[in-house]
Scaffold this motif. Structure first.
Motif, short mmCIF file in Angstrom:
data_model
loop_
_atom_site.label_atom_id
_atom_site.label_comp_id
_atom_site.label_asym_id
_atom_site.label_seq_id
_atom_site.Cartn_x
_atom_site.Cartn_y
_atom_site.Cartn_z
N TRP A 1 4.27 -5.77 0.26
CA TRP A 1 4.68 -4.37 0.08
C TRP A 1 4.67 -3.66 1.42
O TRP A 1 3.86 -3.97 2.30
N LYS B 1 -0.56 6.90 2.54
CA LYS B 1 -0.83 7.70 1.34
C LYS B 1 -1.64 8.94 1.70
O LYS B 1 -1.22 10.07 1.44
N ASP B 2 -2.81 8.76 2.27
CA ASP B 2 -3.66 9.87 2.70
C ASP B 2 -4.04 9.67 4.16
O ASP B 2 -4.38 8.56 4.58
N PRO C 1 1.60 11.81 5.28
CA PRO C 1 1.71 11.02 4.04
C PRO C 1 3.17 10.72 3.74
O PRO C 1 4.03 11.58 3.88
N GLY C 2 3.44 9.48 3.35
CA GLY C 2 4.81 9.07 3.05
C GLY C 2 5.49 8.35 4.19
O GLY C 2 6.56 7.75 3.99
N LEU D 1 -3.42 3.29 2.49
CA LEU D 1 -2.13 2.72 2.15
C LEU D 1 -1.80 2.92 0.67
O LEU D 1 -2.69 2.90 -0.17
N LYS D 2 -0.53 3.10 0.39
CA LYS D 2 -0.09 3.07 -1.00
C LYS D 2 -0.12 1.63 -1.50
O LYS D 2 0.22 0.71 -0.76
N GLU E 1 2.33 1.79 -6.56
CA GLU E 1 2.72 3.16 -6.20
C GLU E 1 4.06 3.17 -5.44
O GLU E 1 4.62 4.23 -5.20
N ILE E 2 4.53 1.98 -5.10
CA ILE E 2 5.78 1.88 -4.33
C ILE E 2 6.91 1.33 -5.20
O ILE E 2 8.01 1.86 -5.20
#
Length: 474
Positions: free
Chosen positions: A254, A259-260, A274-275, A331-332, A336-337
């Motif tokens: 992935w 994320k944060d 984030p993102g 990390l996401k 979440e992806i």
């Protein structure tokens, strides 16, 4: 060390559940038919027991010596005397206990040649509560009880998993970054990032628990490479055997997506948001976490240029990873992806799902055993170390129950094999008696039990020696 302890606890917990249920299967049918069960033990108890409960005396003993042979025979005589008139034994006629060697357990059934090899009472006249005094069909159910209960346990666990957790999965084609493959898979032509599509022309689906087995046993696997090229990979014969030292065949890749962001950490100081999607470190492409983490580690404590994708634009950020190679952001996760497919089951829907999963696991396991009698298959045989390594290093109830259910299926099948000293051996002799109307002699059964036990001990030593070789020498 902590992960070893957690794995050990999970292994002992799973074995305890499996042994109790298996032996209770024998005990259950013995109780139905009034057959005398003299002992019911979790774990083995040479010389002494951690716990022993005698219902006839209403007494519980802890860390106590075992009864001597004379004391044992006196108790059995008392039980026989009390049950002579009714011809049926009760639960109070059994000693219940916990041994100190956590490698199994047993139910000692009166009037039967079993692993205890107690042939003295076989010289006495047949008692109505003896195993040997009962019709062959009743003895058949007593012997098949352990296997039956283990398989029922697996179905119950799979039913509970379906009802409690349902199914949550990312379809292979929805994981656009593809998969990471183990070294053996890479050797035969798979590449990290490949998306599995077909196995011998059959569509591969993430919700099919046999999809991995289909891939490793196929002749050809079709994958999507670089998001556009369809590639056919030829799978060598007996490729499954090369998986023995590999924990997994493939895992989801992935992208590294922030994320944060932790305040005051290198990522925050560099302006990361984030993102942000990590594209490269010092110009080295990092299409997934598999590449991103090692790339950061190489720049630990040094200034690095991290290229991110933000709102469709590439941005270069200058950051200095910590000495541990960290930038300070979360990390996401893949769920979440990627698109996650969720299916919940009602209690009524869970039951057929549990039955289906249990049967599929059994079929898959039996299918894999065809390689056992090859040189490579023998080398892949494992003991308690190999079983313990199946469990994760951190506690997960879902993983614990999934592995316990699989071990229950495995234990059921292994015990039904027609080998003396296993349930299957006893069942084989009972079936022989039912078909031919001829009862095998006690001398024959005794020698068959001795041969079977010798084979099992040899297999146990071989399997655990394989573990020692794989874990500490190879």
């Amino acid at each position: 060390m902590e992960s070893f302890i957690i794995k050990t606890i999970q292994l002992l917990a799973a074995l305890s559940i499996l042994v109790i249920i298996h032996e209770f299967g024998h005990y259950f049918f013995a109780r139905i038919f009034g057959i005398r069960a003299e002992k019911f033990y979790l774990f083995f108890n040479p010389y002494f027991s951690i716990l022993r409960y005698d219902p006839r005396k209403r007494k519980v003993n802890f860390f106590c010596r075992n009864l001597t042979e004379e004391e044992d025979m006196e108790r059995i005589k008392a039980v026989k005397k009390d049950t002579s008139r009714s011809g049926r034994a009760s639960w109070k006629d059994t000693i219940y206990g916990i041994g100190w060697i956590p490698l199994g357990g047993y139910v000692s059934i009166g009037g039967m040649i079993d692993e205890s090899m107690n042939t003295e009472q076989m010289k006495e006249s047949v008692h109505p509560t003896d195993f040997r005094a009962k019709p062959a069909w009743q003895r058949f159910f007593v012997m098949v009880g352990g296997v039956l209960f283990n398989f029922i346990l697996a179905i119950v666990i799979y039913t509970g998993i379906a009802y409690t957790w349902g199914e949550k999965y990312v379809q292979y084609t929805d994981a656009y970054a593809g998969m990471d493959y183990n070294p053996e898979a890479l050797k035969i032509g798979f590449q990290n990032g490949d998306i599995p599509l077909l196995a011998d022309g059959q569509k591969l689906l993430a919700d099919d628990e046999n999809s991995i087995m289909k891939m490793v046993e196929a002749k050809q696997v079709t994958v999507l490479r670089n998001g556009k090229d369809t590639v056919i990979i030829n799978i060598p014969d007996k490729f499954l055997l090369r998986m023995a030292d590999q924990k997994v065949f493939m895992t989801y890749r992935w992208p590294a997506v922030a994320k944060d962001i932790m305040p005051g950490e290198p990522a925050a100081k560099a302006g990361m948001q984030p993102g942000d999607i990590m594209l490269a470190v010092n110009g080295t492409p990092t299409p997934s976490c598999t590449e991103f983490m090692p790339a950061l580690m190489k720049t630990a404590g040094k200034e690095a240029v991290v290229t991110v994708l933000r709102d469709g634009k590439k941005i270069n950020l200058t950051a200095t990873p910590s000495e541990a190679g960290k930038l300070g952001f979360m990390l996401k996760m893949p769920t979440e992806i990627y698109k996650v497919t969720v299916r919940d089951y009602t209690l009524l829907e869970s039951v057929p799902k549990g039955i289906s999963d249990g049967v599929n696991k059994l079929v898959t396991y039996v299918s894999s055993l065809k390689y056992l009698f090859t040189k490579e298959g023998a080398q892949s045989v494992g003991g308690f170390g190999a079983i313990g390594s199946l469990f994760p290093s951190s506690w997960s109830w879902l993983m614990f129950w999934e592995i316990t259910a699989f071990l229950s299926v495995m234990l059921a099948f292994m015990n039904i094999l027609p080998i003396p000293a296993l349930d299957g051996g006893h069942i084989m002799f009972v079936l022989w008696e039912m078909i031919t109307r001829k009862v095998p002699s006690e001398k024959f059964l005794t020698y068959a039990q001795m041969v079977g036990m010798a084979l099992l001990f040899a297999l146990l030593i071989f399997a655990n020696a394989n573990d020692i070789y794989r874990f500490f020498i190879k």
